[in-house]
Design a protein around this motif. Sequence first.
Motif, PDB file in Angstrom:
ATOM      1  N   PRO A 155      45.298  49.893  48.264  1.00 37.40           N
ATOM      2  CA  PRO A 155      45.791  48.644  47.652  1.00 37.40           C
ATOM      3  C   PRO A 155      44.292  48.146  47.036  1.00 37.40           C
ATOM      4  O   PRO A 155      43.366  48.374  47.146  1.00 37.40           O
ATOM      5  N   CYS A 156      44.717  47.258  45.979  1.00 39.03           N
ATOM      6  CA  CYS A 156      43.748  46.807  44.923  1.00 39.03           C
ATOM      7  C   CYS A 156      44.039  45.307  44.912  1.00 39.03           C
ATOM      8  O   CYS A 156      45.120  44.769  45.235  1.00 39.03           O
ATOM      9  N   VAL A 157      43.108  44.696  44.430  1.00 38.66           N
ATOM     10  CA  VAL A 157      43.151  42.879  44.179  1.00 38.66           C
ATOM     11  C   VAL A 157      43.522  42.780  42.824  1.00 38.66           C
ATOM     12  O   VAL A 157      42.327  43.272  42.136  1.00 38.66           O
ATOM     13  N   LEU A 158      44.375  42.419  42.046  1.00 38.94           N
ATOM     14  CA  LEU A 158      44.672  42.249  40.689  1.00 38.94           C
ATOM     15  C   LEU A 158      44.618  40.707  40.430  1.00 38.94           C
ATOM     16  O   LEU A 158      45.215  39.672  40.670  1.00 38.94           O
ATOM     17  N   ASP A 159      43.611  40.279  39.510  1.00 39.96           N
ATOM     18  CA  ASP A 159      43.507  38.869  39.066  1.00 39.96           C
ATOM     19  C   ASP A 159      43.311  38.872  37.599  1.00 39.96           C
ATOM     20  O   ASP A 159      42.991  39.704  37.095  1.00 39.96           O
ATOM     21  N   ALA A 160      43.300  37.625  36.985  1.00 34.87           N
ATOM     22  CA  ALA A 160      43.096  37.150  35.759  1.00 34.87           C
ATOM     23  C   ALA A 160      43.554  38.221  34.555  1.00 34.87           C
ATOM     24  O   ALA A 160      44.586  38.211  34.678  1.00 34.87           O
ATOM     25  N   ASP A 161      42.669  38.608  33.899  1.00 35.02           N
ATOM     26  CA  ASP A 161      43.010  39.460  32.711  1.00 35.02           C
ATOM     27  C   ASP A 161      44.095  40.930  33.311  1.00 35.02           C
ATOM     28  O   ASP A 161      44.632  41.225  32.395  1.00 35.02           O
ATOM     29  N   ALA A 162      43.652  41.313  34.363  1.00 35.15           N
ATOM     30  CA  ALA A 162      44.437  42.354  34.820  1.00 35.15           C
ATOM     31  C   ALA A 162      46.044  41.841  35.082  1.00 35.15           C
ATOM     32  O   ALA A 162      46.836  42.568  34.566  1.00 35.15           O
ATOM     33  N   LEU A 163      46.137  40.531  35.393  1.00 37.13           N
ATOM     34  CA  LEU A 163      47.530  40.088  35.571  1.00 37.13           C
ATOM     35  C   LEU A 163      47.990  39.814  34.008  1.00 37.13           C
ATOM     36  O   LEU A 163      49.319  40.107  33.894  1.00 37.13           O
ATOM     37  N   ASN A 164      47.068  39.297  33.131  1.00 43.72           N
ATOM     38  CA  ASN A 164      47.583  38.974  31.885  1.00 43.72           C
ATOM     39  C   ASN A 164      47.902  40.479  31.014  1.00 43.72           C
ATOM     40  O   ASN A 164      48.809  40.408  30.403  1.00 43.72           O
ATOM     41  N   ILE A 165      47.181  41.644  31.400  1.00 38.44           N
ATOM     42  CA  ILE A 165      47.747  42.782  30.733  1.00 38.44           C
ATOM     43  C   ILE A 165      49.104  43.433  31.248  1.00 38.44           C
ATOM     44  O   ILE A 165      49.880  43.612  30.452  1.00 38.44           O
TER      45      ILE A 165
END
Length: 249
Positions: free
Chosen positions: A98-108
């Motif tokens: 599992p990884c944590v996805l935030d900010a620009d990772a979500l925008n990508i």
Amino acid sequence: FSHKGTYGHVLIWAGKKGMAGAAVLASKAALRTGAGLVSVHSVDENRIILQSTVPEAIFVNELTHPERYNSFAFGPGLGTGEQTAEMLFELLKTLRKPCVLDADALNIISSHKNFLEFIPENSILTPHPGEFERLFGPTANSQERMEKASALAQNYDFFVVLKGANTLIATPDGKMYFNSTGNPGMASGGMGDVLTGIIAGLLAQGYTSEQSALVGVYLHGLAADLALHEQSEESLLASDVTENLGNAF
């Protein structure tokens, strides 16, 4: 008889040129949460800033050998360029944790919806309402947004931490939790970077994704509440939250 390896190794990918602060905030929060080691991948312009500000963190030039790490956090201040998007896609395809996805990772991902299918199961997405709507489409009101978050968590087998007052944690098995800590002073830049680091730090130590999301969100808000003993809601900074994690624990 424990040692630094006992408490896990976090890899954080954060901070384009001019956004070193995002990498600093996330890595320091992960360390303050108890991770044994934190490595940061960022652009080379951020190396001196990071190693001067967070000497406990390791700066890594390449995103290789993911098997070395116990948890991953991608996105704070990352930028959304095509090369970054390609690297994120390759990582999501190869990760088995599992990884944590935030900010620009979500925008990508919002611009490359096919990436959703490759997010490792039990990963934790931490959007604010704007990022959530870019990623999953507009909603008429907060109730509809919460219902959509729950449905998506169940459909994709990941956790959705929908940030805001009484942050929602939607789980893959259909549960919805609401957080009771935090204050309006948290409505400022960098708070999400700190939360990302906290959750990744907990994951690295062997907490489950559900425990990491719940405990992470609660600690984040509690540290912000305790920081008000020395600050006001107006003056509260993201770094104040990190500095109060010890008191929150």
